[in-house]
Write an enzyme that holds these catalytic residues in place. Sequence first.
Site, PDB file in Angstrom:
ATOM      1  N   ASP A  26      -0.466  -4.493  -1.201  1.00 25.46           N
ATOM      2  CA  ASP A  26      -1.147  -3.556  -0.562  1.00 25.46           C
ATOM      3  C   ASP A  26      -2.674  -3.675  -0.983  1.00 25.46           C
ATOM      4  O   ASP A  26      -3.625  -2.976  -0.488  1.00 25.46           O
ATOM      5  CB  ASP A  26      -0.930  -1.993  -1.382  1.00 25.46           C
ATOM      6  N   ASP A  27      -3.027  -4.673  -1.842  1.00 27.34           N
ATOM      7  CA  ASP A  27      -4.440  -5.075  -2.431  1.00 27.34           C
ATOM      8  C   ASP A  27      -5.040  -5.856  -1.190  1.00 27.34           C
ATOM      9  O   ASP A  27      -6.317  -6.225  -1.662  1.00 27.34           O
ATOM     10  CB  ASP A  27      -4.234  -5.552  -3.682  1.00 27.34           C
ATOM     11  N   SER A  58      -4.221   0.488  -1.185  1.00 24.89           N
ATOM     12  CA  SER A  58      -3.684   0.975  -2.551  1.00 24.89           C
ATOM     13  C   SER A  58      -3.414   2.641  -2.063  1.00 24.89           C
ATOM     14  O   SER A  58      -4.396   2.982  -1.707  1.00 24.89           O
ATOM     15  CB  SER A  58      -4.382   0.919  -3.743  1.00 24.89           C
ATOM     16  N   ASN A 133       1.578  -6.299  -7.328  1.00 27.08           N
ATOM     17  CA  ASN A 133       0.361  -5.337  -7.330  1.00 27.08           C
ATOM     18  C   ASN A 133      -0.398  -5.585  -8.286  1.00 27.08           C
ATOM     19  O   ASN A 133      -0.350  -6.137  -9.439  1.00 27.08           O
ATOM     20  CB  ASN A 133       1.045  -4.109  -7.227  1.00 27.08           C
ATOM     21  N   SER A 166       5.079  -5.744  -9.375  1.00 25.41           N
ATOM     22  CA  SER A 166       3.653  -5.215 -10.056  1.00 25.41           C
ATOM     23  C   SER A 166       3.019  -5.653 -11.187  1.00 25.41           C
ATOM     24  O   SER A 166       3.994  -5.832 -12.160  1.00 25.41           O
ATOM     25  CB  SER A 166       3.698  -3.616 -10.067  1.00 25.41           C
TER      26      SER A 166
END
Length: 323
Positions: A26-27, A58, A133, A166
């Site tokens: 998502d970054d 994010s 993440n 993550s």
Amino acid sequence: MLFPYLTLMITLAQVICAKNILLTNDDSWVSTNIRATYRELTLAGHNVVLVAPVSQRSGYGGKFDIPKGNVLQTNGEFDYVKAGEPAWGHEVDDQNVWYFNGTPASCVAFALKYVLPKFFNNMTIDLVVSGPNEGTNMGQGFYTGLGTMGATYNSIYRGIPGVAFSGSNSNNSFFKDSLNTDPMNPSNIYASKVVEFVAQIFKSQGENPNALPITSGINVNFPPVGNQDTTCTDPEWVLTRMSGELSATFDMAYNETSNTFVWSPASYKALTVCENGDCSLPSANEVLTQNCRTAVSVFSIDYDAKLELANEVKALVQPILSI
Ligand SMILES: *[C@@H]1O[C@H](CO)[C@@H](O)[C@H](O)[C@H]1NC(C)=O
Ligand SMILES: *[C@@H]1O[C@H](CO)[C@@H](O)[C@H](O)[C@H]1NC(C)=O
Ligand SMILES: *[C@@H]1O[C@H](CO)[C@@H](O)[C@H](O)[C@H]1NC(C)=O
């Protein structure tokens, strides 16, 4: 003659273990963590296709954004792709590395509906890897709220096994600034741990068609490592659960002086109650407070309540149920 023979054996070994991996996050596609992981999974012999959002997504959870039109309206993350350029595309020198102006969940769909059929002969994906993440994703609030998880459960819905990773390195870093081969760089340590973890999954998979049971996924959270904690360069894997002790979620606080709201995490009792799974396991949140341990939580996308609980609730609405 020995040398070419050895090279052939190494090549064959790689071919045998090689799997097709869809890598997302998502970054954004230019974050250091995903680029280090792309490099390491590829070096390990896998066919890796990286497809990730063009900008930071994010906190988008499972949101399924599709770009309006085929041109970017604003610059992508770190201005690597600029407004006016196509809404999707790949690195000029690497057709395996793609961006899409969407969310993590829609990047999975974009990969399956466009990139793989058009450019990879409709290659089937053995595993979706989401992350690592920049920042941890633990507990139920983060499960639904964060994009790393959204990409993972979106692929699991589709019958493709998914694992979310993550890290505890939360700086949003650009690979052109930070990608290196420094063994103390957390991105590099996490990347090699991802390689180790997926290798074990594929080894255990053996001849099974699916790497994981169909409704399940894994949520892995790494502790601070390398430059962040020099005593930790090879964290051990510990099985955990998502709910439980220290489990937190998103919340906000009101600031009277400025008349604004600020983001603040909070914990509530319901998050700490264990209903499903092995309640004797420590929570991911607890394990990350211990030194050099990675939390490995197994989740299911079947959100139905367990029978006792469902029956208790059913009794409450029973008078108006027709069946
Ligand atoms: C690609 O494969 C999927 C699943 O195997 C299939 O449903 C789809 O029709 C295929 N698409 C093309 C363009 O061949
Ligand atoms: C955080 O990321 C930015 C952008 O890539 C980078 O310039 C900066 O050096 C990073 N900071 C740290 C402490 O790693
Ligand atoms: C509330 O806002 C004021 C003014 O912007 C700021 O000085 C203060 O630090 C804030 N308080 C908290 C608890 O964030």
